[in-house]
Design a protein around this motif. Structure first.
Motif, mmCIF file in Angstrom:
data_model
loop_
_atom_site.group_PDB
_atom_site.id
_atom_site.type_symbol
_atom_site.label_atom_id
_atom_site.label_comp_id
_atom_site.label_asym_id
_atom_site.label_seq_id
_atom_site.Cartn_x
_atom_site.Cartn_y
_atom_site.Cartn_z
ATOM 1 N N GLU A 28 0.805 -1.230 0.000
ATOM 2 C CA GLU A 28 0.000 0.000 0.000
ATOM 3 C C GLU A 28 0.839 1.282 0.000
ATOM 4 O OE1 GLU A 28 0.740 -1.679 3.909
ATOM 5 O OE2 GLU A 28 -0.465 -2.504 2.321
ATOM 6 N N ASP A 29 2.124 1.158 0.382
ATOM 7 C CA ASP A 29 3.031 2.304 0.347
ATOM 8 C C ASP A 29 3.847 2.355 -0.934
ATOM 9 O OD1 ASP A 29 2.295 3.209 2.932
ATOM 10 O OD2 ASP A 29 3.590 1.694 3.835
ATOM 11 N N GLY A 30 3.606 1.398 -1.835
ATOM 12 C CA GLY A 30 4.338 1.363 -3.099
ATOM 13 C C GLY A 30 5.693 0.686 -2.995
ATOM 14 N N ILE A 31 5.946 -0.028 -1.921
ATOM 15 C CA ILE A 31 7.224 -0.708 -1.711
ATOM 16 C C ILE A 31 7.068 -2.175 -2.112
ATOM 17 C CG2 ILE A 31 8.990 -1.319 0.003
ATOM 18 C CD1 ILE A 31 8.747 1.707 -0.581
ATOM 19 N N VAL A 32 8.117 -2.710 -2.738
ATOM 20 C CA VAL A 32 8.069 -4.091 -3.207
ATOM 21 C C VAL A 32 7.806 -5.061 -2.061
ATOM 22 C CG1 VAL A 32 10.575 -4.451 -3.036
ATOM 23 C CG2 VAL A 32 9.234 -5.818 -4.623
ATOM 24 N N LYS A 33 6.979 -6.053 -2.374
ATOM 25 C CA LYS A 33 6.788 -7.168 -1.449
ATOM 26 C C LYS A 33 6.881 -8.443 -2.269
ATOM 27 C CE LYS A 33 1.719 -7.311 -1.391
ATOM 28 N NZ LYS A 33 0.548 -7.282 -0.540
ATOM 29 N N VAL A 34 7.426 -9.460 -1.650
ATOM 30 C CA VAL A 34 7.633 -10.737 -2.314
ATOM 31 C C VAL A 34 6.460 -11.648 -1.973
ATOM 32 C CG1 VAL A 34 9.171 -12.720 -2.526
ATOM 33 C CG2 VAL A 34 10.134 -10.430 -2.249
ATOM 34 N N LEU A 35 5.798 -12.139 -2.994
ATOM 35 C CA LEU A 35 4.648 -13.018 -2.809
ATOM 36 C C LEU A 35 5.077 -14.476 -2.641
ATOM 37 C CD1 LEU A 35 2.358 -11.528 -5.598
ATOM 38 C CD2 LEU A 35 2.354 -10.974 -3.149
ATOM 39 N N VAL A 36 6.195 -14.824 -3.258
ATOM 40 C CA VAL A 36 6.728 -16.191 -3.205
ATOM 41 C C VAL A 36 8.197 -16.089 -2.828
ATOM 42 C CG1 VAL A 36 7.100 -18.330 -4.500
ATOM 43 C CG2 VAL A 36 5.142 -16.875 -5.048
ATOM 44 N N GLU A 37 8.519 -16.360 -1.574
ATOM 45 C CA GLU A 37 9.887 -16.147 -1.088
ATOM 46 C C GLU A 37 10.909 -17.100 -1.681
ATOM 47 O OE1 GLU A 37 10.580 -15.180 2.889
ATOM 48 O OE2 GLU A 37 8.737 -14.036 3.094
ATOM 49 N N ALA A 38 10.485 -18.296 -2.027
ATOM 50 C CA ALA A 38 11.385 -19.272 -2.646
ATOM 51 C C ALA A 38 10.724 -19.772 -3.934
ATOM 52 C CB ALA A 38 11.680 -20.417 -1.693
ATOM 53 N N PRO A 39 10.825 -18.999 -5.029
ATOM 54 C CA PRO A 39 10.166 -19.363 -6.274
ATOM 55 C C PRO A 39 10.698 -20.673 -6.856
ATOM 56 C CG PRO A 39 11.159 -17.183 -6.432
ATOM 57 C CD PRO A 39 11.533 -17.744 -5.128
ATOM 58 N N SER A 40 9.850 -21.334 -7.601
ATOM 59 C CA SER A 40 10.216 -22.596 -8.234
ATOM 60 C C SER A 40 11.251 -22.360 -9.341
ATOM 61 C CB SER A 40 8.982 -23.255 -8.827
ATOM 62 O OG SER A 40 8.502 -22.485 -9.909
ATOM 63 N N GLU A 41 11.867 -23.443 -9.736
ATOM 64 C CA GLU A 41 12.856 -23.398 -10.820
ATOM 65 C C GLU A 41 12.228 -22.854 -12.108
ATOM 66 O OE1 GLU A 41 16.640 -23.558 -12.036
ATOM 67 O OE2 GLU A 41 15.980 -24.119 -10.030
ATOM 68 N N GLU A 42 10.970 -23.119 -12.295
ATOM 69 C CA GLU A 42 10.233 -22.658 -13.477
ATOM 70 C C GLU A 42 10.250 -21.124 -13.593
ATOM 71 O OE1 GLU A 42 5.526 -22.092 -13.983
ATOM 72 O OE2 GLU A 42 6.163 -24.173 -13.736
ATOM 73 N N LEU A 43 10.277 -20.437 -12.472
ATOM 74 C CA LEU A 43 10.239 -18.967 -12.463
ATOM 75 C C LEU A 43 11.625 -18.331 -12.400
ATOM 76 C CD1 LEU A 43 7.307 -18.500 -9.933
ATOM 77 C CD2 LEU A 43 7.209 -18.367 -12.424
ATOM 78 N N ARG A 44 12.650 -19.133 -12.324
ATOM 79 C CA ARG A 44 14.016 -18.647 -12.079
ATOM 80 C C ARG A 44 14.451 -17.553 -13.057
ATOM 81 N NH1 ARG A 44 17.540 -20.461 -8.822
ATOM 82 N NH2 ARG A 44 19.764 -20.266 -8.984
ATOM 83 N N GLU A 45 14.305 -17.782 -14.337
ATOM 84 C CA GLU A 45 14.794 -16.806 -15.325
ATOM 85 C C GLU A 45 14.072 -15.471 -15.215
ATOM 86 O OE1 GLU A 45 17.568 -16.972 -17.194
ATOM 87 O OE2 GLU A 45 17.849 -18.819 -16.045
ATOM 88 N N GLN A 46 12.755 -15.496 -15.042
ATOM 89 C CA GLN A 46 12.001 -14.250 -14.921
ATOM 90 C C GLN A 46 12.351 -13.516 -13.631
ATOM 91 O OE1 GLN A 46 11.183 -13.678 -18.158
ATOM 92 N NE2 GLN A 46 9.624 -12.464 -17.153
ATOM 93 N N VAL A 47 12.565 -14.257 -12.557
ATOM 94 C CA VAL A 47 12.947 -13.629 -11.291
ATOM 95 C C VAL A 47 14.333 -12.997 -11.420
ATOM 96 C CG1 VAL A 47 13.518 -14.076 -8.871
ATOM 97 C CG2 VAL A 47 11.447 -15.059 -9.869
ATOM 98 N N LYS A 48 15.248 -13.693 -12.059
ATOM 99 C CA LYS A 48 16.590 -13.128 -12.277
ATOM 100 C C LYS A 48 16.495 -11.843 -13.086
ATOM 101 C CE LYS A 48 19.972 -16.130 -13.318
ATOM 102 N NZ LYS A 48 20.582 -17.349 -13.917
ATOM 103 N N PHE A 49 15.655 -11.851 -14.127
ATOM 104 C CA PHE A 49 15.459 -10.651 -14.930
ATOM 105 C C PHE A 49 14.899 -9.515 -14.075
ATOM 106 C CE2 PHE A 49 12.743 -7.883 -17.470
ATOM 107 C CZ PHE A 49 13.684 -7.377 -18.346
#
Length: 63
Positions: A28-49
């Protein structure tokens, strides 16, 4: 892979949310929050980007 956030550095650009909305959001303050603290390998490349695309360098990956 663990996502580390420096909330003090976040400038609310939202690049991370655009890059991977399944993992990142802005609170609500516009600050990043992580929805998935340990993302799956499937999301790795997008998270790195998303981490690399943060202009404020508020995000880091560990592991």
């Amino acid at each position: 892979m663990q996502i580390l956030v420096d909330r003090g550095k976040c400038q609310s650009y939202g690049n991370c949310v655009v890059a991977e909305p399944r993992v990142f959001d802005l609170d609500e303050d516009g600050i990043v929050k992580v929805l998935v603290e340990a993302p799956s390998e499937e999301l790795r490349e997008q998270v790195k980007f998303a981490v690399l695309d943060c202009p404020a360098r508020a995000l880091q990956l560990e592991g």
